[in-house]
Design a protein around this motif. Structure first.
Motif, PDB file in Angstrom:
ATOM      1  N   ASN A 276      47.028  42.627  34.432  1.00  0.00           N
ATOM      2  CA  ASN A 276      46.752  43.914  33.790  1.00  0.00           C
ATOM      3  C   ASN A 276      45.626  44.632  34.521  1.00  0.00           C
ATOM      4  OD1 ASN A 276      44.044  43.335  32.439  1.00  0.00           O
ATOM      5  ND2 ASN A 276      45.286  41.682  31.583  1.00  0.00           N
ATOM      6  N   THR A 277      45.292  45.830  34.050  1.00  0.00           N
ATOM      7  CA  THR A 277      44.261  46.642  34.706  1.00  0.00           C
ATOM      8  C   THR A 277      42.928  46.605  33.970  1.00  0.00           C
ATOM      9  OG1 THR A 277      44.935  48.637  33.498  1.00  0.00           O
ATOM     10  CG2 THR A 277      46.019  48.210  35.614  1.00  0.00           C
ATOM     11  N   ASN A 278      42.778  45.700  33.018  1.00  0.00           N
ATOM     12  CA  ASN A 278      41.524  45.584  32.281  1.00  0.00           C
ATOM     13  C   ASN A 278      40.434  45.054  33.213  1.00  0.00           C
ATOM     14  OD1 ASN A 278      39.472  45.231  30.440  1.00  0.00           O
ATOM     15  ND2 ASN A 278      40.368  43.425  29.476  1.00  0.00           N
ATOM     16  N   PRO A 279      39.347  45.811  33.438  1.00  0.00           N
ATOM     17  CA  PRO A 279      38.316  45.368  34.377  1.00  0.00           C
ATOM     18  C   PRO A 279      37.736  43.990  34.062  1.00  0.00           C
ATOM     19  CG  PRO A 279      38.003  47.673  33.844  1.00  0.00           C
ATOM     20  CD  PRO A 279      39.066  47.171  32.925  1.00  0.00           C
ATOM     21  N   ALA A 280      37.552  43.679  32.795  1.00  0.00           N
ATOM     22  CA  ALA A 280      36.987  42.377  32.434  1.00  0.00           C
ATOM     23  C   ALA A 280      37.893  41.237  32.889  1.00  0.00           C
ATOM     24  CB  ALA A 280      36.756  42.302  30.926  1.00  0.00           C
ATOM     25  N   ASP A 281      39.210  41.414  32.761  1.00  0.00           N
ATOM     26  CA  ASP A 281      40.153  40.389  33.200  1.00  0.00           C
ATOM     27  C   ASP A 281      40.221  40.309  34.730  1.00  0.00           C
ATOM     28  OD1 ASP A 281      40.752  39.767  30.577  1.00  0.00           O
ATOM     29  OD2 ASP A 281      42.478  41.117  30.494  1.00  0.00           O
ATOM     30  N   ILE A 282      40.157  41.466  35.363  1.00  0.00           N
ATOM     31  CA  ILE A 282      40.168  41.492  36.833  1.00  0.00           C
ATOM     32  C   ILE A 282      38.938  40.780  37.382  1.00  0.00           C
ATOM     33  CG2 ILE A 282      40.068  42.999  38.864  1.00  0.00           C
ATOM     34  CD1 ILE A 282      41.581  45.116  37.213  1.00  0.00           C
ATOM     35  N   ALA A 283      37.770  41.050  36.780  1.00  0.00           N
ATOM     36  CA  ALA A 283      36.519  40.465  37.252  1.00  0.00           C
ATOM     37  C   ALA A 283      36.560  38.938  37.225  1.00  0.00           C
ATOM     38  CB  ALA A 283      35.354  40.977  36.408  1.00  0.00           C
ATOM     39  N   LYS A 284      37.232  38.374  36.233  1.00  0.00           N
ATOM     40  CA  LYS A 284      37.298  36.912  36.118  1.00  0.00           C
ATOM     41  C   LYS A 284      38.130  36.269  37.222  1.00  0.00           C
ATOM     42  CE  LYS A 284      36.753  37.057  31.084  1.00  0.00           C
ATOM     43  NZ  LYS A 284      37.442  36.910  29.775  1.00  0.00           N
ATOM     44  N   GLN A 285      38.923  37.082  37.923  1.00  0.00           N
ATOM     45  CA  GLN A 285      39.799  36.556  38.984  1.00  0.00           C
ATOM     46  C   GLN A 285      39.240  36.757  40.393  1.00  0.00           C
ATOM     47  OE1 GLN A 285      42.512  34.796  38.674  1.00  0.00           O
ATOM     48  NE2 GLN A 285      43.078  35.072  36.521  1.00  0.00           N
ATOM     49  N   ILE A 286      38.272  37.642  40.549  1.00  0.00           N
ATOM     50  CA  ILE A 286      37.855  38.056  41.895  1.00  0.00           C
ATOM     51  C   ILE A 286      37.327  36.897  42.735  1.00  0.00           C
ATOM     52  CG2 ILE A 286      36.098  39.386  43.143  1.00  0.00           C
ATOM     53  CD1 ILE A 286      36.657  41.714  41.281  1.00  0.00           C
ATOM     54  N   VAL A 287      36.395  36.115  42.201  1.00  0.00           N
ATOM     55  CA  VAL A 287      35.853  34.993  42.978  1.00  0.00           C
ATOM     56  C   VAL A 287      36.953  33.991  43.314  1.00  0.00           C
ATOM     57  CG1 VAL A 287      34.289  33.006  42.910  1.00  0.00           C
ATOM     58  CG2 VAL A 287      33.497  35.246  42.130  1.00  0.00           C
ATOM     59  N   GLY A 288      37.829  33.715  42.331  1.00  0.00           N
ATOM     60  CA  GLY A 288      38.914  32.760  42.533  1.00  0.00           C
ATOM     61  C   GLY A 288      39.911  33.184  43.590  1.00  0.00           C
ATOM     62  N   VAL A 289      40.082  34.494  43.783  1.00  0.00           N
ATOM     63  CA  VAL A 289      41.001  34.992  44.812  1.00  0.00           C
ATOM     64  C   VAL A 289      40.628  34.435  46.185  1.00  0.00           C
ATOM     65  CG1 VAL A 289      41.602  37.083  46.126  1.00  0.00           C
ATOM     66  CG2 VAL A 289      41.730  37.106  43.639  1.00  0.00           C
ATOM     67  N   THR A 290      39.348  34.154  46.393  1.00  0.00           N
ATOM     68  CA  THR A 290      38.864  33.754  47.726  1.00  0.00           C
ATOM     69  C   THR A 290      38.683  32.248  47.885  1.00  0.00           C
ATOM     70  OG1 THR A 290      36.499  33.894  47.162  1.00  0.00           O
ATOM     71  CG2 THR A 290      37.598  35.942  47.794  1.00  0.00           C
TER      72      THR A 290
END
Length: 447
Positions: A114-128
């Motif tokens: 989804n486009t919810n910033p709070a949910d996106i933020a929880k994934q950013i570090v894990g993406v890398t």
């Protein structure tokens, strides 16, 4: 007669001795410290091919200037793709970091579902970290759509992923040298910094698998730019803008995110808190989930409270102020640029390799300038440069584009009196006035 000749010879010898020491004899006004020369050093804000133009008719003063910048050896293919976006591109500073910030943000949204910033933020570090390795938007998006954990590696992120704080665990720095009015790529050297084990090992929330047709009512992901189109850092805008545009182009060519094309809304930070805050407010109104920027660390520090209050993400490709690592951000601030705690060591090494012994560090008066200034000072002192052989100076950057240019005439006279053999200038386009001031004060710049 013989005694007179002996007296004349003695006088001539004495005069010759004085001549060697003062470059004058029989003159009441000896030449002023003509032997005093300084080497110029710069940082990421002014080590650009576009920088000499800030000096106008005195652009040749940068000849021989050295400096460091966060930079990995960029593949020719990547440079070619950037030039396809902007054929006039002459610099690549922070282009890779901007590209990667956009791609990581989009991948995080795809994994969040989804486009919810709070949910996106929880994934950013894990993406890398700790997933299936992928190195381009198309392959990474394909994995993410299938609910697969990924480990993104690309042009600026090569050795390790993000730390728990949301910044690179490792970095690459380049030592750049101006030959004439252009940076000589043949003299560029690269050095690694940081520790791979500092990368996060935390497990992000489980990725959401995208099912065909499941996102028909999903709003498109909107990213907003907060890059320095104007202001003191505008000289760095073209490569950053090209990096963002290239990422959006390649993401949408690969099918976008959440089943729809990603939208990019342009925005200026103006290298000014006032301009940047207005841009942030507009992005919030327009439904932006992730703001890419700001360009300068000081600008990000100013706007971050507004971004956090609005529940949005601020993701900078160029902030290097070390103190931003621990800024109060509620988990909503990230950066692809490494902190200056790493760059300070590389920069001190460049200065010391030239044998400099009396060093002046001139910095723009903001969190970026003073932060890096302090880090370099600490590294020089650790290397044995005594405190009395170091001089720290600052200048007030112009408040906006209409403000008068920096007047560094007084500071230049202080540097001359100090007898410096090296001057490090930490600033953006406005820092050219420091070089002008040195030349006007009669300081000979070594080339």
């Amino acid at each position: 007669m013989f005694e007179s000749r002996r007296s004349w010879v003695a006088t001539l010898a004495a005069c010759a001795t004085i001549l060697l020491a003062t470059s004058a004899c029989g003159d009441d006004k000896p030449e002023e410290a003509s032997a005093q020369q300084v080497r110029l050093y710069g940082t990421d804000g002014n080590m650009l091919n576009s920088y000499p133009a800030e000096l106008k008719e005195r652009a040749s003063l940068v000849d021989g200037m050295k400096g460091t910048t966060p930079l990995t050896p960029l593949p020719d293919d990547f440079k070619g793709r950037l030039r396809a976006v902007n054929p006039a591109l002459t610099d690549y500073l922070y282009s890779a970091e901007t590209y990667d910030a956009v791609v990581i943000a989009v991948l995080a949204a795809q994994l969040a579902g989804n486009t919810n910033p709070a949910d996106i933020a929880k994934q950013i570090v894990g993406v890398t970290n700790d997933g299936q390795r992928c190195e381009d938007p198309a392959s990474c998006l394909a994995l993410a759509r299938n609910g697969q954990d990924i480990e993104y590696r690309s042009v600026s992120l090569t050795r390790a992923g993000f730390t728990d704080k949301g910044e690179p665990a490792t970095a690459s720095y380049a030592t750049l040298t101006f030959d004439g009015q252009q940076i000589n790529d043949g003299k560029t050297e690269f050095v690694g910094a940081g520790i791979e084990s500092a990368a996060s090992t935390k497990t992000p929330p489980k990725p959401k698998k995208q099912r065909p047709g499941s996102n028909s009512d999903q709003e498109p992901l909107i990213l907003g730019g907060l890059l320095p189109k104007t202001g003191d850092l505008a000289i760095a805008y073209p490569p950053m803008a090209a990096g963002a545009a290239l990422a959006i182009r390649e993401i949408n060519a690969a099918g976008g995110a959440l089943g729809k094309p990603v939208t990019w809304l342009d925005g200026d930070d103006g290298t000014s808190p006032t301009v940047a805050k207005a841009t942030v407010a507009k992005h919030v109104t327009d439904g932006v989930s992730v703001i890419i920027g700001a360009g300068g660390s000081g600008i990000s520090r100013e706007v971050l409270p507004d971004v956090v209050q609005a529940g949005k993400i601020l993701f900078s490709p160029s902030n290097t102020d070390s103190s931003l690592t621990d800024v109060e951000d509620k988990g909503l601030y990230f950066r692809t640029a490494p902190p200056d705690s790493l760059q300070g060591r590389a920069l001190a090494d460049v200065i010391l390799r030239d044998g400099s012994q009396k060093i002046v560090i001139v910095a723009r008066k903001d969190s970026y300038g003073e932060g890096l200034q302090g880090t370099v000072r600490d590294e020089l002192e650790k290397a044995g440069i005594a405190n009395d052989r170091l001089k720290l100076m600052t200048y007030e950057p112009p408040a906006d584009a209409k403000a008068p240019p920096v007047d560094f005439s007084g500071g230049a006279k202080e540097i001359k009196a100090f007898g410096a053999d090296a001057v490090l200038i930490i600033g953006f386009g406005e820092s050219a006035q420091v070089i002008r001031g040195l030349a006007d004060a009669g300081v000979q710049i070594r080339q």
